[in-house]
Design a protein around this motif. Structure first.
Motif, PDB file in Angstrom:
ATOM      1  N   LYS A  30       0.831  -1.216   0.000  1.00 48.67           N
ATOM      2  CA  LYS A  30       0.000   0.000   0.000  1.00 48.67           C
ATOM      3  C   LYS A  30       0.865   1.266   0.000  1.00 48.67           C
ATOM      4  CE  LYS A  30      -1.986  -1.163   3.930  1.00 48.67           C
ATOM      5  NZ  LYS A  30      -1.296  -2.438   4.221  1.00 48.67           N
ATOM      6  N   SER A  31       1.794   1.302   0.946  1.00 51.23           N
ATOM      7  CA  SER A  31       2.643   2.507   1.034  1.00 51.23           C
ATOM      8  C   SER A  31       3.457   2.688  -0.235  1.00 51.23           C
ATOM      9  CB  SER A  31       3.591   2.398   2.225  1.00 51.23           C
ATOM     10  OG  SER A  31       2.850   2.321   3.412  1.00 51.23           O
ATOM     11  N   THR A  32       3.953   1.589  -0.775  1.00 49.36           N
ATOM     12  CA  THR A  32       4.738   1.666  -2.005  1.00 49.36           C
ATOM     13  C   THR A  32       3.909   2.288  -3.122  1.00 49.36           C
ATOM     14  OG1 THR A  32       5.970  -0.281  -1.343  1.00 49.36           O
ATOM     15  CG2 THR A  32       6.027   0.297  -3.672  1.00 49.36           C
ATOM     16  N   ALA A  85      -3.591   9.455   1.604  1.00 52.82           N
ATOM     17  CA  ALA A  85      -3.414   9.295   3.047  1.00 52.82           C
ATOM     18  C   ALA A  85      -2.938   7.882   3.320  1.00 52.82           C
ATOM     19  CB  ALA A  85      -4.720   9.572   3.775  1.00 52.82           C
ATOM     20  N   ASP A  86      -1.829   7.780   4.063  1.00 49.49           N
ATOM     21  CA  ASP A  86      -1.278   6.462   4.386  1.00 49.49           C
ATOM     22  C   ASP A  86      -1.585   6.131   5.841  1.00 49.49           C
ATOM     23  OD1 ASP A  86       0.010   4.094   4.292  1.00 49.49           O
ATOM     24  OD2 ASP A  86       2.013   4.905   3.843  1.00 49.49           O
ATOM     25  N   GLU A  87      -2.500   5.207   6.052  1.00 52.77           N
ATOM     26  CA  GLU A  87      -2.921   4.821   7.400  1.00 52.77           C
ATOM     27  C   GLU A  87      -3.183   6.037   8.283  1.00 52.77           C
ATOM     28  OE1 GLU A  87      -2.818   1.402   8.142  1.00 52.77           O
ATOM     29  OE2 GLU A  87      -1.343   0.569   6.727  1.00 52.77           O
ATOM     30  N   PRO A  88      -4.079   6.897   7.888  1.00 52.43           N
ATOM     31  CA  PRO A  88      -4.264   8.133   8.655  1.00 52.43           C
ATOM     32  C   PRO A  88      -4.898   7.897  10.027  1.00 52.43           C
ATOM     33  CG  PRO A  88      -5.938   7.969   6.959  1.00 52.43           C
ATOM     34  CD  PRO A  88      -4.999   6.829   6.736  1.00 52.43           C
TER      35      PRO A  88
HETATM   36 MG   LIG Z   1       2.479   1.002   4.849  1.00 52.18          MG
END
Ligand SMILES: [Mg+2]
Ligand SMILES: Nc1ncnc2c1ncn2[C@@H]1O[C@H](COP(=O)(O)OP(=O)(O)O)[C@@H](O)[C@H]1O
Lengths: 327, 226
Positions: free
Chosen positions: B43-45, B163-166
């Motif tokens: 996901k972050s990638t 948004a990354d794991e907000p």
């Molecule tokens: Mg991540």
């Protein structure tokens, strides 16, 4: 967020470009001002290490400048000493003392000449035997082998090499003159030493300039490490390299400016401290000499040097280390 | 034209680990979508590729029709200014006030102080932190800190928010509030992509869901699919 859905779904990016060129320029200048101020405040917030750095820079910058100023003064002093440079005019064999004395007076009357003094062959021989202790040998001689000599001291204004040569030519033209010799050897040596000294000052200036670059570079490297998080965030929200670099360049400039001012202060203090004794010493030799200090031009040059070196050191450090911090 | 488009995108990190393999999807202008998957799914990638924090090893990522692999280093900052990002660890700067944290993107973009103040206050008002602008982020709670991050992401009025794991560290009530904020931005036409593994929360909200597993697109749940 007050824009409607329809405007948002049009070409994106258009919404940010409301910033006009004029206001952007103003904001750019404002950012420079703010960054310059912030960088200075940051330095003042850790006074201990900042003052240390400033002092080290000041000393490194003042050393070559001290030598430079000393050399300038020696040069000035050597002009005073040039007075002792002499010209020996050797006369032809058989020039009778009366004629020789007349020639001596004639030479003395030249505008480029301070004094001329005739030494007869007899006097020369006496001086020679007295100076060498070879009176037996001298007494054994059938005839006096020494020529008559007129010892000429040129005036101060005609001390430079060209004027000396001209004077030499002029003296050669008198029919009674056999040869003319400039006793400039030691003056030449002094000049050679000064040439050497000047080169050494340049080399030292180069080395210490390099040291200043390294000191500032290293200090900036540390401050880059300290502000790593900030750099990451700035890069993430769209900060250009120039924006990221700016505070560090200002830090370098402040370091350089402070170092330059301290160097100037040290140098002025040193010159003031020396001026009394030096002038007294020179006074003993009966010449007028004023220890020349730092002029406005030299002072500005010294401080500018500091600023330029500070900026350059920061720039080198920043271009080496900022590229490595990538979000 | 799709706002964000992934064309057969693969990403492997140095060392040969495949974080993403052959990913295809589109996000339309004004759409809101969740990106889910286990920890390490990629996901972050995926978000980093859109931000150009990483570059795709294969395939193309297009934003507003612009192929990101064609952007030079000097254009990356300008691309990032058009995208607002919210991080799990919110990436706030604790050496300056809430106001200054939110103002940062505007200072970078060259706003004059009057415009800047107006926009920062509007963004802070939106996330309900107008009264705390002078405080340091460190004095605020986790939920409030996350909202500062959101204000900073939207202050430049980006057309796309990532948004990354907000809601990673927040309790369910706060998480729901944060999600509500993103929905409000989406309501005015901003495209929103949120990476999260908070499945219960995602399930309650009826938005499109893109699922990732081991770097591959797994399943899609369209909006209104409940
Ligand atoms: Mg991540
Ligand atoms: N900088 C990196 N270098 C090497 N491997 C990485 C890096 N970042 C992520 N990975 C690997 O890529 C995979 C996907 O990671 P990530 O995108 O962070 O997943 P998620 O956000 O879904 O948890 C993981 O296996 C992770 O270990």
């Amino acid at each position: 967020m007050s824009t409607s859905r329809s405007s948002a779904s049009s070409k994106s990016g258009a919404r940010q470009s409301k910033v006009t060129v004029n206001s952007q320029w103003k904001a750019y200048l404002q950012h420079h001002r703010v960054t310059a101020k912030d960088s200075l405040i940051r330095l003042l917030k850790s006074p201990g290490s900042s003052i240390m750095t400033w002092l080290v820079l000041g000393i490194a910058l003042s050393l070559p400048m001290t030598l430079f100023v000393s050399l300038e003064n020696v040069k000035q002093l050597s002009r005073v000493w040039d007075q002792s440079s002499q010209i020996s005019v050797y006369l032809k064999k058989g020039v009778v003392p009366r004629l020789a004395q007349g020639l001596s007076d004639e030479i003395q009357a030249l505008p480029q000449v301070t004094s001329a003094y005739y030494i007869s062959p007899e006097l020369a021989l006496k001086e020679f035997s007295a100076a060498t202790g070879l009176s037996d040998v001298v007494e054994g001689l059938e005839s006096n082998p020494l020529p008559g000599v007129i010892s000429v001291v040129p005036s101060l204004a005609s001390q430079d090499a060209k004027a000396m040569e001209k004077l030499q030519d002029q003296l050669m033209h008198f029919v009674q003159v056999e040869s003319v010799q400039l006793d400039l050897l030691w003056v030449k040596r002094l000049y050679q030493f000064m040439e050497l000294g000047q080169r050494m000052v340049w080399a030292l200036a180069l080395l210490l300039g390099l040291a200043v670059l390294l000191i500032i570079g290293n200090t900036i490297r540390l401050s880059i490490e300290n502000r790593r998080d900030e750099i990451l965030v700035v890069k993430l929200v769209g900060g250009t390299d120039a924006f990221v670099r700016r505070p560090f360049l200002y830090t370098g400039i402040w370091f350089g400016l402070g170092g330059g001012l301290i160097a100037w202060f040290l140098l002025s203090l040193g010159l003031y401290w020396l001026s009394g004794p030096v002038e007294q010493l020179i006074g003993l030799y009966g010449s007028e000499f004023v220890l020349s200090g730092l002029g406005v031009k030299d002072s500005l040059l010294l401080i500018c040097d500091g600023v330029v070196l500070g900026w350059l050191g920061a720039w080198l450090a920043v271009s080496r280390h900022l590229a490595r911090i990538n979000p | 034209m799709a706002h964000v488009r992934f064309d057969n995108v693969s990403k492997s990190y140095p060392g040969g680990h495949h974080a993403l393999s052959g990913v295809n999807f589109e996000i339309n202008q004004g759409e809101i979508a969740f990106l889910t998957g286990h920890s390490g799914a990629g996901k972050s990638t995926l978000l980093k590729l859109i931000m150009l924090m990483e570059k795709a090893t294969q395939g193309q990522v297009l934003v507003d029709g612009v192929n990101l692999s064609r952007l030079g280093n000097s254009q990356i900052p300008y691309h990032r200014r058009r995208v607002g990002v919210v991080f799990q660890n919110h990436q706030l700067l604790f050496d300056r006030s809430v106001f200054e944290n939110v103002a940062l993107p505007l200072r970078i973009s060259g706003y004059s102080s009057r415009d800047l103040e107006r926009r920062v206050r509007a963004a802070l008002d939106k996330v309900g932190l107008l009264k705390k602008e002078k405080q340091s982020p460190i004095e605020l709670s986790g939920g409030e800190q996350q909202r500062i991050g959101i204000a900073r992401a939207v202050v430049n009025k980006p057309s796309l928010i990532l948004a990354d794991e907000p809601t990673g560290n927040l309790d369910p009530t706060l998480s729901a509030e944060i999600m509500r904020l993103f929905e409000q931005f989406n309501d005015v036409g901003v495209s929103v992509l949120i990476a999260s593994h908070d499945l219960p929360l995602i399930d309650r909200l009826d938005h499109r869901v893109i699922g990732l597993k081991d770097g591959r697109l797994l399943n899609e749940r369209p909006a209104g699919g409940l």
